[in-house]
Design a protein around this motif. Structure first.
Motif, mmCIF file in Angstrom:
data_model
loop_
_atom_site.group_PDB
_atom_site.id
_atom_site.type_symbol
_atom_site.label_atom_id
_atom_site.label_comp_id
_atom_site.label_asym_id
_atom_site.label_seq_id
_atom_site.Cartn_x
_atom_site.Cartn_y
_atom_site.Cartn_z
ATOM 1 N N THR B 73 6.404 9.409 0.544
ATOM 2 C CA THR B 73 5.314 8.508 0.888
ATOM 3 C C THR B 73 4.449 8.679 2.182
ATOM 4 O O THR B 73 3.887 9.298 2.555
ATOM 5 C CB THR B 73 5.921 6.510 1.366
ATOM 6 O OG1 THR B 73 6.355 6.357 0.070
ATOM 7 C CG2 THR B 73 4.839 5.764 1.226
ATOM 8 N N LYS B 230 -6.470 5.437 5.461
ATOM 9 C CA LYS B 230 -7.082 4.218 4.967
ATOM 10 C C LYS B 230 -7.702 4.617 3.468
ATOM 11 O O LYS B 230 -8.780 5.290 3.150
ATOM 12 C CB LYS B 230 -8.264 4.220 5.843
ATOM 13 C CG LYS B 230 -7.884 3.313 6.980
ATOM 14 C CD LYS B 230 -8.646 2.277 7.677
ATOM 15 C CE LYS B 230 -8.271 2.013 8.522
ATOM 16 N NZ LYS B 230 -7.057 2.390 10.090
ATOM 17 N N ASP B 232 -7.289 3.710 -0.825
ATOM 18 C CA ASP B 232 -7.202 2.533 -1.760
ATOM 19 C C ASP B 232 -6.166 3.004 -2.504
ATOM 20 O O ASP B 232 -5.987 4.798 -2.964
ATOM 21 C CB ASP B 232 -7.705 1.814 -2.360
ATOM 22 C CG ASP B 232 -8.536 2.727 -3.055
ATOM 23 O OD1 ASP B 232 -9.685 1.767 -3.779
ATOM 24 O OD2 ASP B 232 -7.988 3.981 -3.485
ATOM 25 N N GLY B 375 2.091 -0.997 -0.846
ATOM 26 C CA GLY B 375 2.223 -1.799 0.656
ATOM 27 C C GLY B 375 2.782 -1.964 1.386
ATOM 28 O O GLY B 375 2.502 -1.791 2.395
ATOM 29 N N VAL B 378 3.502 0.624 3.244
ATOM 30 C CA VAL B 378 2.745 1.361 4.489
ATOM 31 C C VAL B 378 3.221 0.713 5.565
ATOM 32 O O VAL B 378 3.102 0.661 6.698
ATOM 33 C CB VAL B 378 1.606 1.085 3.910
ATOM 34 C CG1 VAL B 378 0.310 0.936 4.882
ATOM 35 C CG2 VAL B 378 1.205 2.106 2.542
ATOM 36 N N GLN B 379 3.175 -1.160 5.632
ATOM 37 C CA GLN B 379 3.176 -1.460 6.775
ATOM 38 C C GLN B 379 4.683 -1.060 7.568
ATOM 39 O O GLN B 379 4.244 -1.058 9.109
ATOM 40 C CB GLN B 379 3.721 -2.969 5.797
ATOM 41 C CG GLN B 379 2.170 -4.243 5.624
ATOM 42 C CD GLN B 379 1.548 -3.806 6.347
ATOM 43 O OE1 GLN B 379 1.063 -4.058 7.840
ATOM 44 N NE2 GLN B 379 0.196 -3.016 5.963
#
Lengths: 152, 498
Positions: B73, B230, B232, B375, B378-379
């Motif tokens: 990731t 950045k 999607d 998601g 990523v945080q």
């Protein structure tokens, strides 16, 4: 001569000699009746041979390790030393002061060293982390932490 | 039949929970740069003391293969590998992300990891039981030769750091001698310190060398701004074309990873590099590698997961660890009173088969965890290291203390932390030290038993064919490393398996 490599090789030689001599003063035994210090002695001999070969290489200036940087330490070493000293002091006072207070103080220091600008942030975060760790390890996992003279 | 029994063990709610915790934490560790699976397993090892052995090993192994999933990731999104086995994924994974194909990269990475992980468990299951039966014929000379072979391969795979690896291996052996001799009860190198009578405790050593040392090294570096691309993440399911381009790489990576994982010093990192090299070599468009070739992600990510299964073969069948992570699993099993090796299948079939079955479940969980929760990962990437490192240090302190409720262990951990930090500064690898430390007692026992059997004759190591074969392989490894072309290895110096 590659000084750094020479220093490392000499250290290995020295450790090897110390272990070998210490082993010989005890029970090395024989191959037929191996004593408790036989393998330590043989290992020390290996270290002596390796250190010696490496020392020769260092004198020749060959075998330079590209992975080892030329400049080992710089100003950021102070941060490392500070952290090590703090943890050392922590380990000495832990049983006297108790887990909660000593950990709380240590974490404040570590968070400030890490770059927390405001004291209130460091204090609050330390409080939360100390409390959470105590609940998790002290209560849930039943680890017995030292309580110290304050019985905290 | 045995596998069904294994599933009965693995599907027990408590073991299922531990499997989930392991793979979740492993993925988290893989995502977070700055802490690898070795440190994570070392940190969590003490928490397993109060749980059943099957659950403990299921959880700790879950961290290992979970980290292989998670490492991709950060490689793909930030161009920073989460752990060493994902270094090569940065090359094409990040390039794909910059082209707006982060979803495809993440998706094929997850699916490739799942296929390879499942493949390696199937082969492990097929190979482990027969190999364990062969290993029952091993006596002390065979074990001694095998362990020497393992250490030799590990040391000489270091390429141009051979002399340093040898020193680390010998230092690890010397550290393992500290304490009471198991044959005679004589104290060795205890210096009158009571706490050394039982030897150096494994947990503080590993916490220091891999936990504290890593933190000390990292806090020296200025905290960089991790810019997360950045983009999607739509299109996480690979398209038909993606599958067509990747399926060959996935299967080749699986085979490469499994067989390289068996080798001492092999494992996930070297497997991923070799897989990348192979894919580039056989590709019709090698010029595309480095600028977003999906095979450059699929192959290495499959290889690093398949290597996990491969690296477990020597552990489960022979009781020999092949890298520092497996050495930790070995230590965990021993702490829980389970001796891995040929007798494990007979004496602890529940743990043996339960563990294998749990890996099927763990791989399935990881596929479900990685894609829908992208998601969340990523945080987590946004958490600055300055928050993490005090937490890691606190964990190491608690972990070391919890082994024996001893403050001495905290001090020992700190000593090893400083030692590990200095050794890394001077360009030493810590894996040979840890491997030799873990193998040292077994090596010495096998050596002395062999000499007692042979009444002092060293011929015993060469007249027994299996022992001779291991010694010849070790000699061949040493001679091969002396060849000039092999000095730098096929891929130069690799990051260590941490």
């Amino acid at each position: 001569m590659d000084r750094k490599e020479g220093f490392l090789s000499f250290t290995a030689l020295l450790i090897g000699f110390i272990i070998a001599i210490a082993s010989l003063t005890h029970n090395v035994g024989t191959l037929a009746r191996p004593g408790p210090f036989l393998l330590p002695f043989l290992t020390a001999l290996g270290l002596i041979v390796t250190g010696f070969c490496s020392l020769i290489g260092a004198f020749r200036g060959s075998g330079r390790d590209r992975a080892s940087p030329d400049k080992l330490f710089d100003r950021s070493l102070l941060k490392v030393v500070a952290v090590v000293v703090a943890m050392g002091v922590y380990s000495l006072v832990l049983s006297w002061v108790g887990y909660l207070l000593s950990t709380f103080l240590l974490l404040i220091f570590l968070f400030k060293t890490a770059g927390f600008r405001r004291w209130i942030d460091a204090v609050l975060t330390s409080f939360l982390v100390t409390s959470f760790s105590y609940m998790l390890f002290g209560y849930a996992l039943k680890l017995r932490f030292p309580t110290g003279i304050l019985s905290l | 039949m045995e596998l069904i029994y294994g599933f009965q063990v693995a599907l027990q709610p408590v073991n299922l929970l531990f499997c989930f915790i392991g793979v979740f934490v492993g993925t988290l560790i893989g995502v977070l740069p700055g802490i690898g699976p070795t440190a994570a397993i070392a940190l969590l090892l003490p928490t397993t003391f109060s749980i059943n052995p099957a659950g403990a090993i299921i959880m700790l192994a879950g961290i290992y293969y979970g980290a292989m999933y998670g490492g991709s990731t950060t490689s793909i999104l930030v161009n920073i590998p989460g752990e060493s086995a994902s270094v090569v994924t940065c090359l094409d994974g990040y390039a794909m992300a910059r082209q707006g194909r982060a979803g495809a990269a993440l998706g094929i990475s997850a699916f490739g990891s799942f296929i390879a992980g499942t493949f390696s468990v199937i082969v492990l299951q097929l190979v482990a039981a027969p190999l364990a039966k062969v290993a029952l014929k091993f006596g002390p000379p065979e074990y001694f030769s095998l362990m020497c072979l393992g250490l030799v391969i590990l040391i000489y795979l270091g390429g141009d750091r051979v002399s340093k690896n040898i020193m680390m291996g010998l230092l690890g052996l010397i550290l393992s001698f500290i304490g009471l001799d198991t044959f005679t009860g004589a104290p060795r190198f205890t210096f009158g310190i009571m706490e050394f009578v039982d030897g150096i405790s494994f947990v503080p050593l590993i916490m220091g060398l891999f936990g504290v040392a890593e933190v000390l090294g990292n806090i020296e570096e200025p905290e960089g701004q991790q810019e997360i691309l950045k983009t999607d993440f739509k299109g996480l399911l690979p398209t038909l074309k993606d599958w067509k381009d990747s399926i060959g790489a996935i299967f080749r990576g699986s085979i490469i990873g499994f067989f390289l994982g068996i080798l001492p010093g092999g494992g996930a990192t070297i497997s991923s590099f070799v897989s990348y090299g192979v894919e580039k070599k056989i590709s019709r468009h090698p010029e595309k590698f480095g600028s977003g070739a999906i095979e450059g992600v699929a192959g290495p990510e499959s290889a690093n997961n398949a290597a996990v299964g491969g690296s477990l073969v020597p552990l489960l069948t022979l009781g020999i660890p092949t890298n520092s992570i497996i050495a930790l699993l070995l230590a965990a099993l021993i702490i829980h009173g389970v001796r891995p090796g040929p007798e494990m299948l007979a004496k602890h079939p529940d743990i043996f088969w339960g563990f294998i079955a749990s890996m099927y479940l763990g791989n399935a969980m990881l596929l479900l965890l990685n894609l829908p929760l992208i998601g969340l990962w990523v945080q987590i990437l946004r958490i600055p290291y300055r928050i993490l490192f005090p937490l890691i240090l606190l964990f190491t302190i608690i972990g070391s203390y919890s082994t024996n409720n001893s403050l001495f262990d905290i001090q020992l951990m700190l000593v090893f932390g400083v030692l590990g930090y200095l050794l890394k500064k001077f360009g030493f690898e810590l894996t040979p030290l840890v491997m030799a430390f873990v193998l040292g007692p077994m090596l010495e026992q096998a050596f002395r038993q062999s000499l007692i059997i042979s009444r002092g004759s060293l011929d015993i190591f060469v007249i027994r064919p299996i022992s001779l074969a291991f010694l010849l392989l070790g000699t061949f490894t040493v001679l091969a490393s002396l060849l000039p072309a092999s000095r730098r290895g096929p891929l130069g110096s690799l990051p260590s398996e941490q």
